[in-house]
Enzyme design. Structure first.
Site, PDB file in Angstrom:
ATOM      1  N   GLN A  13       0.841  -1.154   0.064  1.00 51.98           N
ATOM      2  CA  GLN A  13       0.053  -0.131  -0.008  1.00 51.98           C
ATOM      3  C   GLN A  13       0.837   1.252  -0.060  1.00 51.98           C
ATOM      4  O   GLN A  13       0.421   2.256  -0.769  1.00 51.98           O
ATOM      5  CB  GLN A  13      -0.675   0.126   1.349  1.00 51.98           C
ATOM      6  CG  GLN A  13      -1.772   1.260   1.245  1.00 51.98           C
ATOM      7  CD  GLN A  13      -2.523   1.601   2.638  1.00 51.98           C
ATOM      8  OE1 GLN A  13      -1.953   1.047   3.632  1.00 51.98           O
ATOM      9  NE2 GLN A  13      -3.663   2.022   2.526  1.00 51.98           N
ATOM     10  N   ARG A  37       7.347 -10.999  -4.932  1.00 54.12           N
ATOM     11  CA  ARG A  37       6.607 -11.378  -6.181  1.00 54.12           C
ATOM     12  C   ARG A  37       6.544 -10.051  -7.193  1.00 54.12           C
ATOM     13  O   ARG A  37       6.154  -8.949  -6.416  1.00 54.12           O
ATOM     14  CB  ARG A  37       5.427 -12.502  -6.253  1.00 54.12           C
ATOM     15  CG  ARG A  37       5.700 -13.552  -5.802  1.00 54.12           C
ATOM     16  CD  ARG A  37       4.201 -14.600  -5.559  1.00 54.12           C
ATOM     17  NE  ARG A  37       3.317 -13.844  -4.949  1.00 54.12           N
ATOM     18  CZ  ARG A  37       3.296 -14.097  -3.552  1.00 54.12           C
ATOM     19  NH1 ARG A  37       4.227 -14.744  -3.196  1.00 54.12           N
ATOM     20  NH2 ARG A  37       2.305 -13.333  -2.747  1.00 54.12           N
ATOM     21  N   ASN A  53      13.333 -12.123  -1.263  1.00 52.89           N
ATOM     22  CA  ASN A  53      12.486 -12.168   0.025  1.00 52.89           C
ATOM     23  C   ASN A  53      13.175 -11.662   1.036  1.00 52.89           C
ATOM     24  O   ASN A  53      14.414 -11.693   1.416  1.00 52.89           O
ATOM     25  CB  ASN A  53      12.577 -13.676   0.083  1.00 52.89           C
ATOM     26  CG  ASN A  53      11.833 -14.151   1.411  1.00 52.89           C
ATOM     27  OD1 ASN A  53      11.459 -13.642   2.330  1.00 52.89           O
ATOM     28  ND2 ASN A  53      11.605 -15.402   1.652  1.00 52.89           N
ATOM     29  N   TYR A 143       0.750  -7.740  15.434  1.00 54.71           N
ATOM     30  CA  TYR A 143       1.133  -6.636  14.701  1.00 54.71           C
ATOM     31  C   TYR A 143       1.864  -5.505  15.430  1.00 54.71           C
ATOM     32  O   TYR A 143       2.992  -4.985  15.182  1.00 54.71           O
ATOM     33  CB  TYR A 143       0.058  -5.815  13.604  1.00 54.71           C
ATOM     34  CG  TYR A 143       0.640  -4.686  12.937  1.00 54.71           C
ATOM     35  CD1 TYR A 143      -0.142  -3.496  12.950  1.00 54.71           C
ATOM     36  CD2 TYR A 143       1.291  -5.080  11.925  1.00 54.71           C
ATOM     37  CE1 TYR A 143       0.063  -2.341  12.256  1.00 54.71           C
ATOM     38  CE2 TYR A 143       1.874  -3.722  11.022  1.00 54.71           C
ATOM     39  CZ  TYR A 143       1.194  -2.628  11.384  1.00 54.71           C
ATOM     40  OH  TYR A 143       1.373  -1.419  10.588  1.00 54.71           O
TER      41      TYR A 143
HETATM   42  C1  VAH Z   1      -3.550  -1.669   9.863  1.00 54.93           C
HETATM   43  N1  VAH Z   1      -3.255   0.043   8.290  1.00 54.93           N
HETATM   44  O1  VAH Z   1      -4.710  -1.287   9.783  1.00 54.93           O
HETATM   45  C2  VAH Z   1      -2.530  -0.631   9.273  1.00 54.93           C
HETATM   46  C3  VAH Z   1      -2.289   0.424  10.426  1.00 54.93           C
HETATM   47  C4  VAH Z   1      -2.848   1.798  12.239  1.00 54.93           C
HETATM   48  C5  VAH Z   1      -3.092   0.819  11.575  1.00 54.93           C
HETATM   49  O2  VAH Z   1      -1.020   0.300  11.037  1.00 54.93           O
HETATM   50  O3  VAH Z   1      -2.914  -2.712  10.305  1.00 54.93           O
END
Ligand code: VAH
Length: 315
Positions: A13, A37, A53, A143
């Site tokens: 993105q 890819r 990679n 994350y």
């Molecule tokens: C997500 N767009 O939604 C990312 C972002 C603050 C969120 O890091 O995971």
């Protein structure tokens, strides 16, 4: 000598727009795009592209040597919603790709590194409004945990090994040039596509879920701004808070309705609601504005107009 740049994750993105913007500044042949890819034809066909990679140190090191790379922008990562479905791979990709480029910088093989963090480093115990640069950070997503850990390692490599690494805690990012991805904030991208194609959108978050957001043009400008700033202006080597606007699904839907009066929205919150609820509603980014002159340009009204104008050309 021109600065030679390698973008890892150039088809993502941010990577797609970052590639085009950096090529305009540094020259097409000086910006090597790469990804796992050939995921974006526009990026692949608009200049030098390599398939690598992000988890293969030798592949990255070879590219750095062959192309005499000065700076790396590491944009490859699994975002919040996708990472929850594959925690082990998310941790591996988000962390070990960072160690590879930090170690190349530590070895003096590259001069400067950009690494994206996120407001996902904050968690449910963080103050939700005007979240400060320094505060409680107990991220509750894979994350967010990976981004918080990454920030600590970036600061460590800067303090101990003198690595010039720079980072931004991106809010939710909205752009017309790449489809919605695996992010929790990506409802704010998908809503535009569905408003144009279906005149209605089923939102996977509840109507009053307020989150910090930013138009991609501003995010790209901030990224290039922080990388071009003199080192002495960069006081924070973990990651800078960055903000532009905050809005709810209700508010973005109302703004879209000003352009598409027949547009309607419904709400069916799913697992991503818990992720969104763990994040701040708004961010205090005064350090970035003071240290290296950050200033956003787009608000909800101007972003909505630009998104619909550009998507209408391609839909
Ligand atoms: C997500 N767009 O939604 C990312 C972002 C603050 C969120 O890091 O995971």
């Amino acid at each position: 000598m021109s600065t030679k740049i390698l973008i890892i994750g150039a088809c993502g993105q941010i990577g797609t727009e970052l590639t085009h913007s950096l090529r305009k500044i540094y020259g097409t042949d000086n910006v090597i795009a790469s990804d796992i890819r050939k995921l974006n034809n526009d990026v692949v066909n608009s200049g030098p592209f390599e398939v690598i990679n992000a988890l293969d140190f030798n592949q990255i090191e070879h590219l750095v040597e062959v192309h005499k790379i000065d700076e790396i922008y590491l944009m490859a990562a699994l975002l919040s919603a996708t990472a929850e479905k594959n925690p082990a791979f998310a941790w591996d990709l988000n962390m070990n790709s960072l160690f590879h480029v930090l170690n190349l910088a530590k070895a003096g093989k590259i001069k400067k590194l950009f690494w994206p963090s996120s407001i996902a480093v904050f968690g449910p115990t963080t103050p939700k409004e005007n979240t400060p640069q320094y505060t409680i950070m107990e991220p509750s997503t894979v994350y967010g945990i990976s981004k918080q850990s990454g920030e600590r390692w970036c600061e460590y490599y800067h303090n101990i090994f003198g690595v010039d690494v720079r980072s931004i805690r991106y809010p939710g990012l909205i752009s017309y040039s790449s489809p919605p991805g695996g992010g929790t904030t990506d409802y704010a991208v998908d809503i535009f596509h569905k408003a144009l194609s279906d005149k209605t959108y089923e939102c996977f978050l509840s109507s009053e879920t307020k989150m910090p957001m930013m138009y991609m043009d501003d995010a790209i400008a901030a990224t290039i701004n922080i990388m071009q700033a003199p080192l002495e202006e960069i006081k924070i080597h973990s990651s800078y808070n960055l903000a532009a606007m905050s809005f709810t699904p209700t508010e973005i839907a109302a703004e879209i309705k000003k352009h598409i009066p027949e547009f309607t929205i419904t709400y069916e919150p799913d697992f991503r609601q818990k992720i969104a609820d763990s994040w701040p509603a708004s961010i205090d980014d005064h350090q970035a504005r003071e240290d290296w002159g950050w200033n956003h340009k787009y608000d909800l009204e101007t972003m909505t107009k630009d998104m619909l104008e550009n998507l209408s050309k391609s839909e």
